[in-house]
Write an enzyme that holds these catalytic residues in place. Structure first.
Site, mmCIF file in Angstrom:
data_model
loop_
_atom_site.group_PDB
_atom_site.id
_atom_site.type_symbol
_atom_site.label_atom_id
_atom_site.label_comp_id
_atom_site.label_asym_id
_atom_site.label_seq_id
_atom_site.Cartn_x
_atom_site.Cartn_y
_atom_site.Cartn_z
ATOM 1 N N PRO A 1 0.835 -1.204 0.000
ATOM 2 C CA PRO A 1 0.000 0.000 0.000
ATOM 3 C C PRO A 1 0.871 1.256 0.000
ATOM 4 O O PRO A 1 1.974 1.256 0.531
ATOM 5 C CB PRO A 1 -0.779 -0.119 1.312
ATOM 6 C CG PRO A 1 0.070 -0.984 2.184
ATOM 7 C CD PRO A 1 0.781 -1.935 1.272
ATOM 8 N N SER B 1 7.257 4.708 9.895
ATOM 9 C CA SER B 1 7.307 3.522 9.036
ATOM 10 C C SER B 1 5.906 2.980 8.809
ATOM 11 O O SER B 1 4.944 3.399 9.447
ATOM 12 C CB SER B 1 8.186 2.458 9.672
ATOM 13 O OG SER B 1 7.433 1.762 10.637
ATOM 14 N N LYS B 2 5.837 2.027 7.905
ATOM 15 C CA LYS B 2 4.529 1.443 7.584
ATOM 16 C C LYS B 2 3.902 0.763 8.793
ATOM 17 O O LYS B 2 2.706 0.650 8.901
ATOM 18 C CB LYS B 2 4.691 0.430 6.450
ATOM 19 C CG LYS B 2 5.035 1.106 5.127
ATOM 20 C CD LYS B 2 4.811 0.198 3.946
ATOM 21 C CE LYS B 2 5.007 1.019 2.667
ATOM 22 N NZ LYS B 2 4.683 0.305 1.456
ATOM 23 N N ARG B 3 4.741 0.278 9.693
ATOM 24 C CA ARG B 3 4.210 -0.443 10.847
ATOM 25 C C ARG B 3 3.754 0.480 11.980
ATOM 26 O O ARG B 3 2.998 0.081 12.832
ATOM 27 C CB ARG B 3 5.257 -1.432 11.370
ATOM 28 C CG ARG B 3 4.989 -2.848 10.909
ATOM 29 C CD ARG B 3 6.221 -3.697 11.009
ATOM 30 N NE ARG B 3 7.154 -3.391 9.930
ATOM 31 C CZ ARG B 3 8.396 -2.976 10.105
ATOM 32 N NH1 ARG B 3 8.874 -2.799 11.296
ATOM 33 N NH2 ARG B 3 9.172 -2.736 9.072
ATOM 34 N N ASP B 4 4.227 1.744 11.944
ATOM 35 C CA ASP B 4 3.941 2.636 13.070
ATOM 36 C C ASP B 4 2.463 2.905 13.264
ATOM 37 O O ASP B 4 2.010 3.107 14.380
ATOM 38 C CB ASP B 4 4.659 3.974 12.886
ATOM 39 C CG ASP B 4 6.137 3.823 13.162
ATOM 40 O OD1 ASP B 4 6.479 2.930 13.950
ATOM 41 O OD2 ASP B 4 6.935 4.574 12.585
#
Ligand code: GLU
Length: 514
Positions: A16, A265-268
């Site tokens: 994404p 980041s994407k995970r944050d």
């Protein structure tokens, strides 16, 4: 003669699109629209291993949702089609060959094992960052170290090889970045990047430069993470003979976590409790293969105008106190000179603030569907007109459209409990008697017809007859009619409920609270 402005957003469909990517697309778009230029989208999918199905559709839908329109793209076409690098594969080889012929690139036949041995050897010798570069290439198996006939024989036998850029050993590479000014990098810091892989696919570096040149890109606006690649790109432009038409570079500041402790980041998003993606994304956990769901701004109830306004300010400011900018206003006001070099911290409260602003600015007719949808889910029917009345009084009090239902429940369900603090402070026997009298005084109508002013007048008269000041009973009236201790304009609320319903609720409260 000044050059036509042609900018591109060049995402790789590896998952994404992160909101940082949306910001990059936005800045490109703002510049293009301001200068009457062309906005191009190119899909950079040369790394087939990282290809994620659905990512391209996701990018397209995200840009459509935020209102970034494209002039040339894989789906709209354009004079430089195709706009997917995988479909342009046959175009790149000739430029790699041109670089080899010019002595700027070479064939490298090293096997993965040989490369590992090289790295281990360098690590053992305490070389901090082992690389295939101007020094190590002399010990490797490539067309610079092998005799010409051996190279030709290897090629004739279809021995797997890559093509690498021959980076000069001692040279300063400099270019001017629109945001950072002069950037100077010593070539010893650059490794001999692979330009063409053994499967005949170009790498990002070669494909990116060839396409930016062929598509006549005037400005490359991208994230700071690409800054280390820029000197290599400058060398490629030079060696391909395209330096005169090299695009201007602008590397946008990093986006940091809210506490500034590192790149967002994407995970944050999932960890810190706010979306980092424009739209919801259904993916798969890389390790377990389990389905995953990442939140999106759209599904979380953010309006696209709010997200755009917020993202515009993550790295740019207009130099004035004005904070609210519609897309057309941003197009007018945006300027590269005011894009900052320093990283921008993500601010969750700010994006919410923008959302509240845009929500309040929206006409009730556009917001009513959100409430109607929630009502339908709960099996409650309501006319559009009534939903509009409700959102009109409620929009000052919510941050997201999905809050309307929670906040507006009492318009549809009579209270069964009452705010205890208000009851304790304001519910006296006199007030109770006065509200019972008010219930009798209000017209017992099934369909609301009295407006707020009529109800206020009846209330004032009743209170006077009961020898109370209106202020003594106002809060009790609210709590009896809605159960809540606070809310939007009270008499507007009562008018929407209708005097018949209010009368019943007052009687019920008097009965329950005594
Ligand atoms: N494909 C690169 C990315 O995914 C584009 C970098 C650039 O704009 O040159 O971000």
């Amino acid at each position: 003669m000044s050059r036509p402005v042609r900018v591109r957003f060049a995402p790789s469909p590896t998952g994404p699109l992160h909101i940082g990517g949306v910001r990059t697309a936005l800045y490109n778009y703002l510049l293009a629209r301001q200068l009457g230029g062309t906005m191009i989208l190119r899909i950079e999918d040369t790394d087939q291993n990282r290809f994620v199905p659905g990512a391209e559709d996701y990018i397209r839908e995200s840009l459509e949702w935020v209102g970034i329109t494209l002039d040339e793209s894989p789906w709209a076409g354009g004079p430089h089609a195709p706009y997917r690098q995988s479909e342009r594969k046959p175009m790149y080889r000739q430029y790699a060959d041109q670089l080899i012929a010019g002595g700027y690139a070479y064939y490298a036949f090293d096997t993965p094992e040989e490369l590992d041995v090289m790295r281990e050897r360098l690590q053992a010798a305490k070389v901090p960052n082992p690389q295939y570069n101007s020094i190590t290439r002399a010990q490797m198996r490539n067309s610079l170290t092998l005799p010409e006939d051996e190279t030709q024989a290897l090629l004739a036998q279809d021995t797997p090889y890559v093509i690498r850029l021959k980076v000069p050993r001692k040279e300063e590479v400099r270019f001017q970045d629109m945001i950072r000014g002069w950037v100077v990098v010593h070539s010893s810091a650059i490794d001999d990047k692979v330009l063409m892989k053994s499967d005949g696919m170009p790498t990002y570096h070669l494909a990116n430069i060839v396409d930016d040149h062929l598509m006549d890109i005037s400005h490359v606006i991208r994230g700071e993470e690409w800054l280390p690649s820029a000197p290599l790109h400058v060398l490629l432009y030079r060696y391909l003979g395209w330096e005169k038409t090299m695009p201007q570079f602008a590397h946008l500041p990093l986006l940091l976590k809210p506490d500034g402790t590192g790149k967002l980041s994407k995970r944050d998003g999932d960890r810190l409790g706010f979306p980092v993606f424009p739209l919801e994304w259904r993916g798969q956990d890389a390790e377990t293969g389990e389905p995953t769901l990442s939140r999106g701004y759209r599904e979380d109830g953010y309006l696209p105008d709010a997200l755009v306004n917020f993202l515009a300010f993550l790295g740019w400011n207009p130099g004035t106190a004005q904070e609210i900018f519609s897309m057309p206003e941003l197009i007018q006001a945006f300027s590269m000179d005011r894009v900052s070099k320093s990283p921008a911290k993500f601010d969750q409260a700010k994006v919410r603030w923008f959302n509240e602003h845009y929500l309040r600015a929206k006409p009730a007719a556009e917001l009513a569907p959100f409430l109607l949808a929630a009502l339908a889910e709960h099996g409650i029917t309501c006319s559009e007109a009534k939903a509009e009345q409700i959102v009109a009084v409620m929009k000052e009090r919510v941050s997201f459209p999905q809050d309307f239902w929670q906040e507006a429940k009492y318009f549809f369900e009579a209270p069964t409990s009452y705010d205890e603090q208000v009851v304790a402070k304001k519910w006296t026997p006199e007030v109770s008697t006065a509200l019972a009298a008010l219930a009798d005084a209000l017209p017992d109508e099934a369909e609301p017809s009295a407006n707020a002013e009529v109800i206020r007048a009846i209330f004032n008269q009743t209170m006077e007859a009961q020898s109370l000041k209106p202020g003594q009973a106002l809060q009790a009236l609210r709590v009896a009619a809605t159960g809540a201790g606070a809310g939007p304009d009270l008499f507007e609320t009562l008018a929407i409920l209708g005097t018949g319903e209010v009368g019943q609720r007052l009687h019920a409260a008097v009965e329950r609270l005594g």
